[in-house]
Design a protein around this motif. Structure first.
Motif, PDB file in Angstrom:
ATOM      1  N   ALA A 139       0.826  -1.208   0.000  1.00 10.47           N
ATOM      2  CA  ALA A 139       0.000   0.000   0.000  1.00 10.47           C
ATOM      3  C   ALA A 139       0.858   1.254   0.000  1.00 10.47           C
ATOM      4  CB  ALA A 139      -0.931  -0.004   1.205  1.00 10.47           C
ATOM      5  N   ALA A 140       1.958   1.231   0.765  1.00 10.19           N
ATOM      6  CA  ALA A 140       2.844   2.395   0.800  1.00 10.19           C
ATOM      7  C   ALA A 140       3.498   2.617  -0.565  1.00 10.19           C
ATOM      8  CB  ALA A 140       3.913   2.203   1.872  1.00 10.19           C
ATOM      9  N   HIS A 141       3.950   1.549  -1.195  1.00  7.56           N
ATOM     10  CA  HIS A 141       4.609   1.677  -2.497  1.00  7.56           C
ATOM     11  C   HIS A 141       3.624   2.000  -3.614  1.00  7.56           C
ATOM     12  CE1 HIS A 141       7.958  -0.255  -0.344  1.00  7.56           C
ATOM     13  NE2 HIS A 141       8.704   0.396  -1.207  1.00  7.56           N
ATOM     14  N   ALA A 142       2.383   1.590  -3.449  1.00  4.25           N
ATOM     15  CA  ALA A 142       1.383   1.878  -4.475  1.00  4.25           C
ATOM     16  C   ALA A 142       1.092   3.370  -4.580  1.00  4.25           C
ATOM     17  CB  ALA A 142       0.095   1.114  -4.181  1.00  4.25           C
ATOM     18  N   ASP A 143       1.424   4.138  -3.549  1.00  4.28           N
ATOM     19  CA  ASP A 143       1.223   5.582  -3.592  1.00  4.28           C
ATOM     20  C   ASP A 143       2.352   6.313  -4.319  1.00  4.28           C
ATOM     21  OD1 ASP A 143      -1.180   5.429  -2.243  1.00  4.28           O
ATOM     22  OD2 ASP A 143      -0.322   5.866  -0.278  1.00  4.28           O
ATOM     23  N   LEU A 144       3.421   5.615  -4.673  1.00  7.86           N
ATOM     24  CA  LEU A 144       4.539   6.248  -5.378  1.00  7.86           C
ATOM     25  C   LEU A 144       4.226   6.370  -6.867  1.00  7.86           C
ATOM     26  CD1 LEU A 144       7.555   4.337  -3.767  1.00  7.86           C
ATOM     27  CD2 LEU A 144       6.585   6.549  -3.075  1.00  7.86           C
ATOM     28  N   PRO A 145       4.750   7.396  -7.525  1.00  4.01           N
ATOM     29  CA  PRO A 145       4.511   7.539  -8.965  1.00  4.01           C
ATOM     30  C   PRO A 145       5.250   6.481  -9.769  1.00  4.01           C
ATOM     31  CG  PRO A 145       6.088   9.184  -8.204  1.00  4.01           C
ATOM     32  CD  PRO A 145       5.561   8.506  -6.967  1.00  4.01           C
ATOM     33  N   VAL A 146       4.684   6.105 -10.896  1.00 11.70           N
ATOM     34  CA  VAL A 146       5.333   5.147 -11.799  1.00 11.70           C
ATOM     35  C   VAL A 146       6.352   5.896 -12.645  1.00 11.70           C
ATOM     36  CG1 VAL A 146       4.994   3.484 -13.658  1.00 11.70           C
ATOM     37  CG2 VAL A 146       3.245   3.740 -11.879  1.00 11.70           C
ATOM     38  N   PRO A 147       7.598   5.460 -12.671  1.00 10.90           N
ATOM     39  CA  PRO A 147       8.612   6.136 -13.501  1.00 10.90           C
ATOM     40  C   PRO A 147       8.267   6.042 -14.988  1.00 10.90           C
ATOM     41  CG  PRO A 147       9.633   4.664 -11.894  1.00 10.90           C
ATOM     42  CD  PRO A 147       8.166   4.351 -11.890  1.00 10.90           C
ATOM     43  N   ASP A 148       8.766   6.996 -15.770  1.00 11.07           N
ATOM     44  CA  ASP A 148       8.466   7.022 -17.200  1.00 11.07           C
ATOM     45  C   ASP A 148       9.275   6.001 -17.992  1.00 11.07           C
ATOM     46  OD1 ASP A 148       6.589   9.081 -16.964  1.00 11.07           O
ATOM     47  OD2 ASP A 148       8.141  10.626 -17.091  1.00 11.07           O
ATOM     48  N   ALA A 149      10.552   5.863 -17.683  1.00  8.81           N
ATOM     49  CA  ALA A 149      11.426   4.971 -18.455  1.00  8.81           C
ATOM     50  C   ALA A 149      10.950   3.535 -18.314  1.00  8.81           C
ATOM     51  CB  ALA A 149      12.864   5.098 -17.978  1.00  8.81           C
ATOM     52  N   PRO A 150      10.848   2.784 -19.417  1.00 10.06           N
ATOM     53  CA  PRO A 150      10.319   1.410 -19.333  1.00 10.06           C
ATOM     54  C   PRO A 150      11.065   0.511 -18.352  1.00 10.06           C
ATOM     55  CG  PRO A 150      10.334   2.141 -21.602  1.00 10.06           C
ATOM     56  CD  PRO A 150      11.054   3.202 -20.816  1.00 10.06           C
ATOM     57  N   HIS A 151      12.401   0.593 -18.301  1.00 13.88           N
ATOM     58  CA  HIS A 151      13.130  -0.309 -17.397  1.00 13.88           C
ATOM     59  C   HIS A 151      12.854   0.034 -15.944  1.00 13.88           C
ATOM     60  CE1 HIS A 151      15.898   3.103 -17.684  1.00 13.88           C
ATOM     61  NE2 HIS A 151      16.534   2.663 -16.620  1.00 13.88           N
ATOM     62  N   LEU A 152      12.608   1.312 -15.649  1.00 14.31           N
ATOM     63  CA  LEU A 152      12.256   1.686 -14.280  1.00 14.31           C
ATOM     64  C   LEU A 152      10.781   1.410 -13.987  1.00 14.31           C
ATOM     65  CD1 LEU A 152      14.279   4.987 -13.793  1.00 14.31           C
ATOM     66  CD2 LEU A 152      14.812   2.687 -12.961  1.00 14.31           C
ATOM     67  N   ALA A 153       9.948   1.545 -15.005  1.00 13.03           N
ATOM     68  CA  ALA A 153       8.534   1.196 -14.823  1.00 13.03           C
ATOM     69  C   ALA A 153       8.396  -0.297 -14.522  1.00 13.03           C
ATOM     70  CB  ALA A 153       7.735   1.572 -16.063  1.00 13.03           C
ATOM     71  N   TYR A 154       9.198  -1.130 -15.207  1.00 10.98           N
ATOM     72  CA  TYR A 154       9.168  -2.569 -14.940  1.00 10.98           C
ATOM     73  C   TYR A 154       9.693  -2.858 -13.535  1.00 10.98           C
ATOM     74  CZ  TYR A 154      10.378  -7.517 -15.077  1.00 10.98           C
ATOM     75  OH  TYR A 154      10.504  -8.851 -14.769  1.00 10.98           O
ATOM     76  N   TRP A 155      10.786  -2.198 -13.150  1.00 10.74           N
ATOM     77  CA  TRP A 155      11.329  -2.406 -11.808  1.00 10.74           C
ATOM     78  C   TRP A 155      10.316  -1.976 -10.755  1.00 10.74           C
ATOM     79  CZ3 TRP A 155      12.749   0.800  -7.678  1.00 10.74           C
ATOM     80  CH2 TRP A 155      13.497   0.158  -6.680  1.00 10.74           C
ATOM     81  N   HIS A 156       9.639  -0.870 -10.998  1.00  7.38           N
ATOM     82  CA  HIS A 156       8.612  -0.379 -10.077  1.00  7.38           C
ATOM     83  C   HIS A 156       7.445  -1.371  -9.977  1.00  7.38           C
ATOM     84  CE1 HIS A 156       6.061   2.716  -8.115  1.00  7.38           C
ATOM     85  NE2 HIS A 156       5.090   2.215  -8.847  1.00  7.38           N
ATOM     86  N   ALA A 157       6.982  -1.863 -11.118  1.00 10.00           N
ATOM     87  CA  ALA A 157       5.890  -2.839 -11.120  1.00 10.00           C
ATOM     88  C   ALA A 157       6.308  -4.119 -10.417  1.00 10.00           C
ATOM     89  CB  ALA A 157       5.447  -3.138 -12.549  1.00 10.00           C
ATOM     90  N   ALA A 158       7.565  -4.539 -10.635  1.00 14.90           N
ATOM     91  CA  ALA A 158       8.078  -5.719  -9.942  1.00 14.90           C
ATOM     92  C   ALA A 158       8.050  -5.507  -8.439  1.00 14.90           C
ATOM     93  CB  ALA A 158       9.499  -6.022 -10.410  1.00 14.90           C
ATOM     94  N   MET A 159       8.361  -4.287  -8.008  1.00 18.53           N
ATOM     95  CA  MET A 159       8.307  -3.951  -6.585  1.00 18.53           C
ATOM     96  C   MET A 159       6.886  -4.073  -6.041  1.00 18.53           C
ATOM     97  SD  MET A 159       9.421  -0.306  -4.897  1.00 18.53           S
ATOM     98  CE  MET A 159       8.484   0.597  -6.140  1.00 18.53           C
ATOM     99  N   LEU A 160       5.917  -3.573  -6.794  1.00 16.69           N
ATOM    100  CA  LEU A 160       4.531  -3.665  -6.348  1.00 16.69           C
ATOM    101  C   LEU A 160       4.092  -5.119  -6.215  1.00 16.69           C
ATOM    102  CD1 LEU A 160       2.868  -0.855  -8.511  1.00 16.69           C
ATOM    103  CD2 LEU A 160       3.696  -0.700  -6.147  1.00 16.69           C
ATOM    104  N   LEU A 161       4.414  -5.930  -7.215  1.00 20.30           N
ATOM    105  CA  LEU A 161       4.027  -7.335  -7.176  1.00 20.30           C
ATOM    106  C   LEU A 161       4.764  -8.075  -6.067  1.00 20.30           C
ATOM    107  CD1 LEU A 161       3.915  -8.006 -11.024  1.00 20.30           C
ATOM    108  CD2 LEU A 161       1.950  -7.777  -9.478  1.00 20.30           C
ATOM    109  N   ARG A 162       6.022  -7.722  -5.853  1.00 21.60           N
ATOM    110  CA  ARG A 162       6.813  -8.349  -4.793  1.00 21.60           C
ATOM    111  C   ARG A 162       6.230  -8.039  -3.422  1.00 21.60           C
ATOM    112  NH1 ARG A 162      12.373  -9.022  -2.843  1.00 21.60           N
ATOM    113  NH2 ARG A 162      12.706  -7.837  -0.943  1.00 21.60           N
TER     114      ARG A 162
END
Length: 288
Positions: A139-162
């Motif tokens: 929930a805390a991480h879901a409030d963070l913005p999604v980065p624009d760069a695809p490799h960071l967006a994937y890393w961010h999404a991986a964090m949410l799923l993790r």
């Protein structure tokens, strides 16, 4: 379960490389350098701050409760004092810089590939089905913005799923009656978890009693050390993982079986490059 909903084994197979891709950043030299640039030089302080910063300037109780298998006394050596050195916002920015540098280093051109953009799209789509209730780290991480760069967006999404799976995994561990060290022992019994030296380190939830308690678990048949005779711990762990699968099913059901398979394929390719770069230390894997 419909014919398009992935079975538990497919969900777990997908989660593994996605999770490890995100986690590798915490072991990277880039993470140490970026946090060190803020004045956070102790590896434990950097890790606790790096994962907890999305929750704000929290103390050791919150981190012990949400991380599950770290020793409270060790956490208290570093938190909340670390926030006097670096604010949560500064730590989050440093973590993202570390992720950017790390992924670009280990993946090279693949960091900007069409496959990376596709993986980011799939993982973010899956994460849209995650739920905040009873999932504090997610929930805390879901409030963070999604980065624009695809490799960071994937890393961010991986964090949410993790973190989503991690939060409900704690529910499953509690339901099974496993304390922090027992959760580590049961994971190691499967051949997938941290090496014994990592489990019995000062950071483990048992603190200084880790080694004797590990031996006690082995004597009780939890872990035999033999590949073909994993012991009672592996069977118990499978029950925990099945419980976790049920609580973590929504993101992968949203994707459907075919797209889960595609995300798995992409994630395993990225993880192979990460592993080949030596991203995971021997204290975790037991390999040198």
């Amino acid at each position: 379960m419909t014919k398009t909903t992935p079975p538990s084994r497919a969900v777990r197979r997908c989660h593994r490389p996605v999770n490890l891709f995100h986690a590798a950043v915490y072991f990277s030299p880039e993470f140490g350098e970026e946090l060190g640039g803020l004045g956070v030089t102790d590896p434990y302080a950097a890790y606790f701050a790096g994962r907890a910063a999305a929750m704000g300037a929290v103390g050791p109780g919150v981190v012990a409760g949400t991380f599950y298998n770290f020793n409270h006394a060790l956490i208290a050596r570093h938190l909340p004092a670390v926030w006097d050195t670096a604010s949560p916002a500064d730590v989050l920015a440093a973590r993202l810089r570390a992720a950017d540098r790390f992924v670009r280093r280990v993946l090279g051109d693949a960091a900007g590939s069409a496959g990376m953009a596709e993986a980011a799209e799939l993982a973010l789509h899956a994460a849209e089905a995650c739920a905040r209730h009873a999932r504090p780290l997610y929930a805390a991480h879901a409030d963070l913005p999604v980065p624009d760069a695809p490799h960071l967006a994937y890393w961010h999404a991986a964090m949410l799923l993790r973190e989503h799976r991690g939060d409900v995994h704690m529910t499953a561990l509690l339901s099974a009656g496993l304390d922090p060290l027992e959760s580590l022992v049961s994971h190691t019994a499967t051949g997938e978890g941290a090496h014994r030296t990592g489990c019995c380190s000062p950071g483990a939830g048992s603190g200084p009693t880790g080694t004797p308690r590990w031996s006690a678990c082995a004597s009780a048949g939890w872990w035999t050390g033999r590949a073909r005779s994993p012991g009672r711990g592996a069977a118990l762990r499978e029950e925990v993982e099945e419980h976790t699968d049920r609580l973590d099913a929504a993101p992968y059901a949203r994707l459907g079986a075919a797209r889960v398979e595609r995300l798995t394929e992409l994630a395993e390719g990225f993880l192979a490059a990460v592993a080949a770069a030596g991203a995971f230390p021997s204290r975790v894997t037991g390999r040198r």
